[in-house]
Design a protein around this motif. Structure first.
Motif, short mmCIF file in Angstrom:
data_model
loop_
_atom_site.label_atom_id
_atom_site.label_comp_id
_atom_site.label_asym_id
_atom_site.label_seq_id
_atom_site.Cartn_x
_atom_site.Cartn_y
_atom_site.Cartn_z
N SER A 1 0.82 -1.22 0.00
CA SER A 1 0.00 0.00 0.00
C SER A 1 0.85 1.26 0.00
CB SER A 1 -0.93 0.00 1.21
OG SER A 1 -0.20 -0.05 2.41
N ASP A 2 1.99 1.25 0.70
CA ASP A 2 2.84 2.45 0.75
C ASP A 2 3.39 2.78 -0.64
OD1 ASP A 2 2.47 2.79 3.46
OD2 ASP A 2 4.23 1.60 4.00
N ALA A 3 3.90 1.77 -1.34
CA ALA A 3 4.46 1.99 -2.68
C ALA A 3 3.38 2.40 -3.66
CB ALA A 3 5.18 0.73 -3.17
N LEU A 4 2.22 1.76 -3.59
CA LEU A 4 1.17 2.03 -4.55
C LEU A 4 0.51 3.39 -4.30
CD1 LEU A 4 -0.38 -1.53 -4.85
CD2 LEU A 4 0.99 -0.33 -6.55
N ASN A 5 0.48 3.81 -3.05
CA ASN A 5 -0.04 5.16 -2.78
C ASN A 5 0.81 6.22 -3.46
OD1 ASN A 5 -2.40 4.95 -1.22
ND2 ASN A 5 -1.23 4.41 0.60
N PHE A 6 2.08 5.92 -3.66
CA PHE A 6 2.98 6.84 -4.37
C PHE A 6 2.91 6.66 -5.88
CE2 PHE A 6 7.19 7.31 -6.38
CZ PHE A 6 7.34 8.69 -6.26
N LEU A 7 2.91 5.39 -6.33
CA LEU A 7 3.00 5.11 -7.76
C LEU A 7 1.67 5.30 -8.50
CD1 LEU A 7 5.21 1.87 -7.79
CD2 LEU A 7 5.84 4.13 -8.65
N CYS A 8 0.58 4.93 -7.88
CA CYS A 8 -0.69 4.92 -8.61
C CYS A 8 -1.10 6.28 -9.18
CB CYS A 8 -1.79 4.35 -7.73
SG CYS A 8 -1.76 2.53 -7.66
N PRO A 9 -1.03 7.36 -8.42
CA PRO A 9 -1.40 8.65 -9.02
C PRO A 9 -0.53 9.01 -10.22
CG PRO A 9 -1.33 8.83 -6.64
CD PRO A 9 -0.74 7.49 -6.98
N THR B 1 -9.14 -1.95 -0.28
CA THR B 1 -7.84 -1.80 -0.94
C THR B 1 -7.90 -0.65 -1.95
OG1 THR B 1 -8.52 -3.52 -2.53
CG2 THR B 1 -7.18 -4.22 -0.65
N LYS B 2 -8.32 0.52 -1.49
CA LYS B 2 -8.47 1.66 -2.37
C LYS B 2 -7.15 2.15 -2.95
CE LYS B 2 -12.72 3.72 -0.55
NZ LYS B 2 -13.33 4.94 0.06
N TYR B 3 -6.03 1.76 -2.34
CA TYR B 3 -4.72 2.20 -2.81
C TYR B 3 -4.30 1.52 -4.12
CZ TYR B 3 -3.56 -2.22 -0.53
OH TYR B 3 -3.54 -3.53 -0.16
N ARG B 4 -5.00 0.47 -4.52
CA ARG B 4 -4.61 -0.28 -5.71
C ARG B 4 -4.92 0.48 -7.00
NH1 ARG B 4 -7.11 -6.30 -4.46
NH2 ARG B 4 -5.56 -6.98 -2.92
N CYS B 5 -4.21 0.10 -8.06
CA CYS B 5 -4.52 0.61 -9.39
C CYS B 5 -3.95 -0.37 -10.41
CB CYS B 5 -3.93 2.00 -9.63
SG CYS B 5 -2.12 2.02 -9.67
N MET B 6 -4.48 -0.33 -11.60
CA MET B 6 -3.91 -1.12 -12.68
C MET B 6 -2.63 -0.43 -13.17
SD MET B 6 -6.06 -3.55 -12.75
CE MET B 6 -5.57 -4.47 -14.22
#
Length: 315
Positions: A93-101, A184-189
């Motif tokens: 979640s920490d990495a994806l919170n940064f990468l997803c946007p 898991t709202k932090y996820r993204c494709m």
């Protein structure tokens, strides 16, 4: 041909929320039928690129060119970082919170045209320049240092009157399977999008739009690193679920050149049954190619309703 006056084409680009997506699409189709939609359900947003003949008196940019396939020459060398991201599949979640946007916004931020190298969302230019795009040796898939990627494509053709229901089902898949109903709202494709395009029916045998009233082309495209081809895409299960949903619930026809063989050989959802003139085609085959010399292997499997079988040495 030389006596034909030059024509000009206008590009109109809009970005919208997908909250009332079908209503928005119907409104855009009143402007022009020539629309390409890039949709990111994971951020509830889509972008529509529309082409139409230029209005009389429109401002013409003679140097305008299409950039749907933009050159990435001179960009930051990110191939190694993209390979690392593609081979790190943890649900962090920490990495994806940064990468997803970053990666979701990048997927919808590109312009489809440029004038002297400057991206343009809305512009009118010579039709020949607005209909084609070239990235030469610096495309996403052949520049080894900047990106070194490829595209994972899956495409289906359905009827337009199924589109609203399909859109709602896609949203449901993202809500319940990707985001687990908010847990898991932090996820993204990854980098990429779903495409929606519009066309006309065709009186053929196995063209995906054969016999259709008002076909709509539904495509899933996600960029992958060529450096780590053995790794699945993060949240690949979402893409697989959308594939099965589109094939089996909507009886949408898979693209003969883009889809996986498994799509054509899923025993519960016969592709052959989707084509009302398939038997007529088999009669033509019997008359003109009785030895089946020109029969492709995949066509044989579809004609016989064969199930998918792994290749030798695959597990």
């Amino acid at each position: 041909m030389q006596m034909t006056p030059p024509s000009y084409t206008t590009l109109i680009t809009v970005r919208k929320s997908d909250k009332n997506m079908m209503q928005e699409i119907n409104s855009l189709l009143q402007i022009t039928p020539h629309i390409l939609i890039f949709w990111r359900p994971d951020i509830s947003s889509f972008k529509a690129y529309m082409l139409k003949p230029a209005d009389k008196g429109a401002k013409i940019e003679m140097n305008a060119t299409a950039t749907l396939l933009p050159s990435i020459a001179g960009r930051e060398k990110g191939a190694k970082a993209f390979a690392l991201m593609s081979s790190t599949l943890q649900d962090d979640s920490d990495a994806l919170n940064f990468l997803c946007p970053l990666q979701t916004e990048a997927s919808l931020s590109s312009s489809w045209a440029s004038v002297n190298g400057e991206g343009k969302w809305n512009v009118t230019g010579p039709t020949n320049n607005m209909q084609a795009s070239e990235c030469d040796d610096h495309c996403n898939w052949n520049d080894n240092e900047v990106f070194y990627g490829t595209a994972q494509d899956v495409e289906f053709t359905a009827e337009f009157d199924q589109l609203e229901s399909w859109i709602n089902d896609v949203k449901k898949v993202f809500k319940e399977d990707l985001f687990e109903n908010g847990k898991t709202k932090y996820r993204c494709m990854g980098p990429g999008y779903l495409w929606i395009r519009f066309g006309a029916g065709y009186d053929g045998y196995t063209a995906t739009n054969a016999g259709m009233k008002r076909p709509v082309f539904l495509q899933s495209t996600w960029l992958r690193s060529r450096a780590v081809p053995t790794y699945p895409m993060r949240y690949q299960f979402v893409v697989d679920l959308l594939e099965q949903l589109t094939l089996c619930k909507y009886k949408a026809r898979p693209h003969w050149g883009k889809n996986h063989e498994r799509t054509f050989t899923y025993p519960k959802c016969s592709v052959r049954a989707m084509y009302p003139k398939f038997n007529e085609l088999l009669k033509l085959q019997s008359a003109h190619d009785p030895a089946k010399m020109f029969e492709p292997r995949l066509f044989k499997k579809v004609a016989n309703n064969e199930s998918f079988v792994l290749s030798p040495r695959c597990t």
